[in-house]
Design a protein around this motif. Structure first.
Motif, PDB file in Angstrom:
ATOM      1  N   GLY A 113     -24.068 -26.524 -11.479  1.00 11.10           N
ATOM      2  CA  GLY A 113     -25.171 -26.772 -12.393  1.00 11.10           C
ATOM      3  C   GLY A 113     -25.410 -28.246 -12.631  1.00 11.10           C
ATOM      4  O   GLY A 113     -25.790 -28.991 -11.732  1.00 11.10           O
ATOM      5  N   GLY A 114     -25.209 -28.694 -13.851  1.00  7.18           N
ATOM      6  CA  GLY A 114     -25.370 -30.101 -14.208  1.00  7.18           C
ATOM      7  C   GLY A 114     -24.390 -30.441 -15.305  1.00  7.18           C
ATOM      8  O   GLY A 114     -23.639 -29.594 -15.782  1.00  7.18           O
ATOM      9  N   ASN A 307     -30.276 -21.623 -23.427  1.00  7.12           N
ATOM     10  CA  ASN A 307     -30.014 -20.762 -22.283  1.00  7.12           C
ATOM     11  C   ASN A 307     -31.233 -19.869 -22.074  1.00  7.12           C
ATOM     12  O   ASN A 307     -32.256 -20.042 -22.739  1.00  7.12           O
ATOM     13  N   MET A 308     -31.118 -18.902 -21.197  1.00  9.12           N
ATOM     14  CA  MET A 308     -32.248 -18.030 -20.887  1.00  9.12           C
ATOM     15  C   MET A 308     -32.318 -16.792 -21.771  1.00  9.12           C
ATOM     16  O   MET A 308     -33.124 -15.900 -21.540  1.00  9.12           O
ATOM     17  N   GLY A 309     -31.450 -16.728 -22.772  1.00 10.22           N
ATOM     18  CA  GLY A 309     -31.473 -15.601 -23.702  1.00 10.22           C
ATOM     19  C   GLY A 309     -30.204 -14.785 -23.632  1.00 10.22           C
ATOM     20  O   GLY A 309     -30.106 -13.852 -22.835  1.00 10.22           O
ATOM     21  N   THR A 331     -33.201 -24.374 -20.893  1.00 14.09           N
ATOM     22  CA  THR A 331     -32.013 -24.154 -20.073  1.00 14.09           C
ATOM     23  C   THR A 331     -31.814 -25.313 -19.100  1.00 14.09           C
ATOM     24  O   THR A 331     -32.619 -26.239 -19.033  1.00 14.09           O
ATOM     25  N   GLY A 332     -30.712 -25.254 -18.363  1.00 15.93           N
ATOM     26  CA  GLY A 332     -30.434 -26.262 -17.353  1.00 15.93           C
ATOM     27  C   GLY A 332     -29.971 -27.593 -17.909  1.00 15.93           C
ATOM     28  O   GLY A 332     -29.879 -28.570 -17.173  1.00 15.93           O
ATOM     29  N   GLY A 333     -29.703 -27.657 -19.214  1.00 15.00           N
ATOM     30  CA  GLY A 333     -29.313 -28.909 -19.831  1.00 15.00           C
ATOM     31  C   GLY A 333     -30.412 -29.534 -20.667  1.00 15.00           C
ATOM     32  O   GLY A 333     -30.223 -30.606 -21.242  1.00 15.00           O
ATOM     33  N   VAL A 334     -31.570 -28.874 -20.745  1.00 22.50           N
ATOM     34  CA  VAL A 334     -32.670 -29.358 -21.579  1.00 22.50           C
ATOM     35  C   VAL A 334     -32.447 -28.888 -23.014  1.00 22.50           C
ATOM     36  O   VAL A 334     -32.183 -27.711 -23.255  1.00 22.50           O
TER      37      VAL A 334
END
Length: 354
Positions: A113-114, A307-309, A331-334
């Motif tokens: 991921g990141g 996250n996406m839920g 998500t993704g660190g945002v």
């Protein structure tokens, strides 16, 4: 009276653990929690403890198992992919009824991921950190001060219930600096008559084990463990409420997301929108009682997560169809922003009369 000091979240977790009586730390570097391990490497020898950078995350969690079996207060820390590698060992600890503290300073995923903040390990922490029938208590701090407090709570809960306990933070909390009043050091550790410390021919052998070849034996121990879990669900739920009493729109958010959501709730109130915030402090046991109480007046629930839920599933279970439950996440660190959450609140306010 202890004065406040300015410290980074990762370092506060380490210092508070030492003050709570942790004398063994086994870990492996990974961003964004590496400062925690680095701090331990400097401080642990000064308090007569043991710091060891293991050859892998798998080795680290098995060292935690060994120290816990000997009755020590012991901790490990990592970030998301590293926690996955520790999953088998955590399951072994649960099966052997061993206390220990696992810290996850989350990063974005899946995969590598990141290295930015995330809350995408909620399912892993509350549902499936390892195989078999078991749970662990999960604390979710939202400030650096609470990280210090949670360290004490985590060790106490681990020893009280003889089970692994997780502190689920994220990269934002781990890297940020805030004033914190550190707890006073513990003078003594709890006695553990079950520990494998040598019997000196004065008592029966203590055995630490998670292998039961007879199915009936394993079933009996699992049922006994789940009776303990039922007690924990009844007595250890924790949540903070903010402007919930008259709220039409109730935000549910934990950790760093709760900081963002709180700002959005304040802005909504300035616009005359009755918004409130429920912040779960324990993710397991999930604070179902607090959410159920809010169902008596809330018209909408909104789960805000990085996250996406994931937590939204537990909110829906607690609400049980009585009120609509919505989700907003990045998500993704945002990291979500207060204006983004406020916009979601305003949308729901338009539906409040529907």
């Amino acid at each position: 009276m202890a004065e406040k000091v300015l410290m980074k979240g990762n370092e506060v977790l380490a210092e508070a653990a030492l003050r709570a009586g942790c004398r063994f730390f086994f870990g492996y570097p990974i961003t964004p929690q590496t400062e925690l391990a680095a701090y331990m490497s400097k401080r642990m020898p000064k308090v007569g403890g043991t710091y060891l950078q293991a050859e892998s995350e798998v080795a680290a969690i098995n060292m935690v198992y060994g120290a816990a079996a000997a009755g020590a207060r012991v901790m490990t820390s990592s970030s998301s992919p590293g926690i996955s590698l520790k999953g088998e060992g955590v399951s072994y600890m649960a099966g052997a009824d061993l206390p220990g503290v696992i810290i996850n300073v989350q990063r974005g995923g899946p995969g590598l991921g990141g290295i930015q903040p995330s809350q995408s390990d909620y399912w892993q922490a509350t549902r499936a950190l390892g195989h078999g029938d078991f749970q662990m208590i999960v604390f979710a701090p939202s400030t650096v001060q609470e990280m210090a407090d949670c360290a004490f709570d985590a060790f106490d809960a681990a020893d009280k219930y003889r089970m692994p306990v997780m502190i689920l933070a994220d990269g934002m909390l781990g890297q940020m600096m805030e004033p914190v009043k550190l707890p006073e050091p513990r003078e003594s550790a709890p006695e553990k008559p079950w520990a494998t410390t040598g019997h000196q021919n004065k008592r029966a052998h203590n055995i630490v084990n998670s292998l039961y070849l007879q199915a009936e034996d394993l079933e009996r121990y699992n049922r006994e463990r789940f009776e303990r879990y039922d007690y924990i669900k009844e007595h250890e739920q924790r949540a903070e409420e903010y402007l919930v009493e008259d709220a039409d729109i109730v935000i549910v958010a934990f950790g760093a997301s709760a900081r963002v959501a709180r700002s959005a709730v304040m802005s909504a109130r300035e616009k005359g929108i009755k918004a409130g915030l429920i912040r779960p402090i324990t993710l397991w046991p999930f604070p179902t009682k607090t959410i159920e109480a809010a169902c008596s007046h809330a018209k909408h629930f909104l789960s805000v997560e990085m996250n996406m839920g994931q937590m939204v599933d537990d909110v829906r279970l607690a609400v049980n169809g009585r009120v609509p439950v919505h989700f907003f996440g990045r998500t993704g660190g945002v990291i979500p922003t207060p204006p983004e959450v406020l916009a979601e609140i305003e949308k729901l306010n338009g539906k409040a009369g529907e």
